[in-house]
Design a protein around this motif. Sequence first.
Motif, PDB file in Angstrom:
ATOM      1  N   ASP A  98      10.941   1.348   4.818  1.00 47.20           N
ATOM      2  CA  ASP A  98      10.833   0.220   4.038  1.00 47.20           C
ATOM      3  C   ASP A  98       9.555  -0.700   4.433  1.00 47.20           C
ATOM      4  OD1 ASP A  98      13.348   0.726   2.746  1.00 47.20           O
ATOM      5  OD2 ASP A  98      14.491  -0.135   4.462  1.00 47.20           O
ATOM      6  N   ASP A  99       8.908  -0.332   5.309  1.00 49.95           N
ATOM      7  CA  ASP A  99       7.663  -0.992   5.747  1.00 49.95           C
ATOM      8  C   ASP A  99       6.740  -1.092   4.659  1.00 49.95           C
ATOM      9  OD1 ASP A  99       5.120  -1.571   6.715  1.00 49.95           O
ATOM     10  OD2 ASP A  99       5.462  -0.775   8.659  1.00 49.95           O
ATOM     11  N   PRO A 100       6.554  -2.560   4.382  1.00 49.00           N
ATOM     12  CA  PRO A 100       5.646  -2.866   3.177  1.00 49.00           C
ATOM     13  C   PRO A 100       4.330  -2.281   3.050  1.00 49.00           C
ATOM     14  CG  PRO A 100       5.861  -4.870   4.508  1.00 49.00           C
ATOM     15  CD  PRO A 100       6.724  -3.702   5.143  1.00 49.00           C
ATOM     16  N   ARG A 101       3.706  -1.821   4.109  1.00 54.45           N
ATOM     17  CA  ARG A 101       2.468  -1.267   4.351  1.00 54.45           C
ATOM     18  C   ARG A 101       2.491  -0.173   3.851  1.00 54.45           C
ATOM     19  NH1 ARG A 101       1.558  -2.634  10.468  1.00 54.45           N
ATOM     20  NH2 ARG A 101       3.660  -1.708  10.306  1.00 54.45           N
ATOM     21  N   LEU A 102       3.533   1.099   3.762  1.00 52.34           N
ATOM     22  CA  LEU A 102       3.437   2.216   3.465  1.00 52.34           C
ATOM     23  C   LEU A 102       3.499   2.795   2.182  1.00 52.34           C
ATOM     24  CD1 LEU A 102       4.024   5.022   4.728  1.00 52.34           C
ATOM     25  CD2 LEU A 102       6.746   4.924   4.232  1.00 52.34           C
ATOM     26  N   GLN A 103       3.945   2.056   1.060  1.00 49.54           N
ATOM     27  CA  GLN A 103       3.297   2.480  -0.088  1.00 49.54           C
ATOM     28  C   GLN A 103       1.797   2.346  -0.610  1.00 49.54           C
ATOM     29  OE1 GLN A 103       5.154   4.335  -2.500  1.00 49.54           O
ATOM     30  NE2 GLN A 103       6.355   4.571  -0.658  1.00 49.54           N
ATOM     31  N   PRO A 104       1.237   1.242  -0.291  1.00 51.68           N
ATOM     32  CA  PRO A 104      -0.128   1.025  -0.667  1.00 51.68           C
ATOM     33  C   PRO A 104      -0.965   2.150   0.403  1.00 51.68           C
ATOM     34  CG  PRO A 104       0.960  -1.177  -0.080  1.00 51.68           C
ATOM     35  CD  PRO A 104       1.813   0.149   0.321  1.00 51.68           C
ATOM     36  N   MET A 105      -0.767   2.370   1.521  1.00 47.35           N
ATOM     37  CA  MET A 105      -1.332   3.347   2.166  1.00 47.35           C
ATOM     38  C   MET A 105      -1.214   4.709   1.648  1.00 47.35           C
ATOM     39  SD  MET A 105       0.036   2.446   6.191  1.00 47.35           S
ATOM     40  CE  MET A 105      -0.581   3.899   6.931  1.00 47.35           C
ATOM     41  N   LEU A 106      -0.031   5.155   1.401  1.00 50.40           N
ATOM     42  CA  LEU A 106       0.127   6.461   0.466  1.00 50.40           C
ATOM     43  C   LEU A 106      -0.842   6.511  -0.636  1.00 50.40           C
ATOM     44  CD1 LEU A 106       4.153   7.014   1.032  1.00 50.40           C
ATOM     45  CD2 LEU A 106       2.314   8.066   2.204  1.00 50.40           C
ATOM     46  N   GLN A 107      -0.605   5.365  -1.372  1.00 50.49           N
ATOM     47  CA  GLN A 107      -1.454   5.418  -2.828  1.00 50.49           C
ATOM     48  C   GLN A 107      -2.674   5.537  -2.653  1.00 50.49           C
ATOM     49  OE1 GLN A 107       0.312   1.788  -4.578  1.00 50.49           O
ATOM     50  NE2 GLN A 107       2.203   2.567  -4.902  1.00 50.49           N
ATOM     51  N   GLU A 108      -3.243   4.861  -1.561  1.00 54.39           N
ATOM     52  CA  GLU A 108      -4.551   4.720  -1.163  1.00 54.39           C
ATOM     53  C   GLU A 108      -5.196   6.215  -0.816  1.00 54.39           C
ATOM     54  OE1 GLU A 108      -7.940   2.671   1.467  1.00 54.39           O
ATOM     55  OE2 GLU A 108      -6.218   3.436   2.694  1.00 54.39           O
ATOM     56  N   GLN A 109      -4.567   6.763   0.135  1.00 53.55           N
ATOM     57  CA  GLN A 109      -4.588   8.356   0.488  1.00 53.55           C
ATOM     58  C   GLN A 109      -4.640   9.238  -0.718  1.00 53.55           C
ATOM     59  OE1 GLN A 109      -5.969   9.550   3.475  1.00 53.55           O
ATOM     60  NE2 GLN A 109      -6.285   7.304   3.632  1.00 53.55           N
ATOM     61  N   ALA A 110      -3.466   9.179  -1.652  1.00 49.82           N
ATOM     62  CA  ALA A 110      -3.320  10.176  -2.620  1.00 49.82           C
ATOM     63  C   ALA A 110      -4.782   9.998  -3.630  1.00 49.82           C
ATOM     64  CB  ALA A 110      -2.054   9.630  -3.488  1.00 49.82           C
ATOM     65  N   VAL A 111      -5.257   8.906  -3.639  1.00 51.83           N
ATOM     66  CA  VAL A 111      -6.418   8.641  -4.672  1.00 51.83           C
ATOM     67  C   VAL A 111      -7.552   9.427  -3.786  1.00 51.83           C
ATOM     68  CG1 VAL A 111      -8.260   7.077  -5.384  1.00 51.83           C
ATOM     69  CG2 VAL A 111      -5.473   6.592  -6.210  1.00 51.83           C
ATOM     70  N   LEU A 112      -7.751   9.214  -2.532  1.00 48.47           N
ATOM     71  CA  LEU A 112      -8.760   9.766  -1.774  1.00 48.47           C
ATOM     72  C   LEU A 112      -8.870  11.312  -1.726  1.00 48.47           C
ATOM     73  CD1 LEU A 112      -8.884   7.220   1.125  1.00 48.47           C
ATOM     74  CD2 LEU A 112     -10.674   7.436  -0.890  1.00 48.47           C
ATOM     75  N   HIS A 113      -7.576  11.730  -1.737  1.00 50.92           N
ATOM     76  CA  HIS A 113      -7.473  13.290  -1.604  1.00 50.92           C
ATOM     77  C   HIS A 113      -7.216  13.916  -3.025  1.00 50.92           C
ATOM     78  CE1 HIS A 113      -6.851  13.798   2.867  1.00 50.92           C
ATOM     79  NE2 HIS A 113      -6.539  12.889   2.846  1.00 50.92           N
ATOM     80  N   ARG A 114      -7.094  13.273  -3.850  1.00 52.83           N
ATOM     81  CA  ARG A 114      -7.213  13.843  -5.171  1.00 52.83           C
ATOM     82  C   ARG A 114      -8.784  13.815  -5.424  1.00 52.83           C
ATOM     83  NH1 ARG A 114      -2.953   9.915  -7.156  1.00 52.83           N
ATOM     84  NH2 ARG A 114      -0.639  10.991  -6.699  1.00 52.83           N
ATOM     85  N   THR A 115      -9.230  12.784  -5.285  1.00 56.46           N
ATOM     86  CA  THR A 115     -10.880  12.855  -5.427  1.00 56.46           C
ATOM     87  C   THR A 115     -11.610  13.940  -4.742  1.00 56.46           C
ATOM     88  OG1 THR A 115     -10.740  10.420  -6.071  1.00 56.46           O
ATOM     89  CG2 THR A 115     -12.895  11.490  -5.136  1.00 56.46           C
ATOM     90  N   GLN A 116     -11.172  14.158  -3.405  1.00 51.88           N
ATOM     91  CA  GLN A 116     -11.666  15.210  -2.557  1.00 51.88           C
ATOM     92  C   GLN A 116     -11.525  16.479  -2.951  1.00 51.88           C
ATOM     93  OE1 GLN A 116     -14.218  15.089  -0.597  1.00 51.88           O
ATOM     94  NE2 GLN A 116     -13.848  16.757   0.651  1.00 51.88           N
TER      95      GLN A 116
END
Length: 164
Positions: A98-116
Amino acid sequence: MNQRPQTGYDLAKAFENEIGEFWQAQHSQIYPMLKRLETAGEITHEDTIAGEKLAKKQYSLTPSGHEKLVAWVSEPSPELAATKDEFILKLYFIKSADDPRLQPMLQEQAVLHRTQLAHLKQRRQTVFPDQAAIDQAYGHYLILDHAIGREQYYVDWLNQLLEH
């Protein structure tokens, strides 16, 4: 450098575009290393002119350097190298789903890794358009294939986490 003579700039670009997937080197490391290798007699250079006045050093392996490279490639690599992944380190400190930082972290990484992942697939298509290209640089192909597999896993893992 075992394929053809290359400049320091060529080597830096290789680290940026090809080798950088698994081994990092900065410009500030490459040129001193070239000097050390040349002093040791493992490489040599030839001055060439590009354009009207631009002098470039093209480095080539010497027979001694080639022997050393062949011996090094033949040595076992018995240790697993630790990889640095700041995102994974940050996840270690997330204590709750439930940590509010988790979803934004996951979304950011998903974009970065999809791009890579898209970049790596494009590199494979560009560098290895056919079987002949694969046959000429099979090890390089395997490394690129490995990087694509790693990124595909990372994207799949992040997508799974984002679905929950």
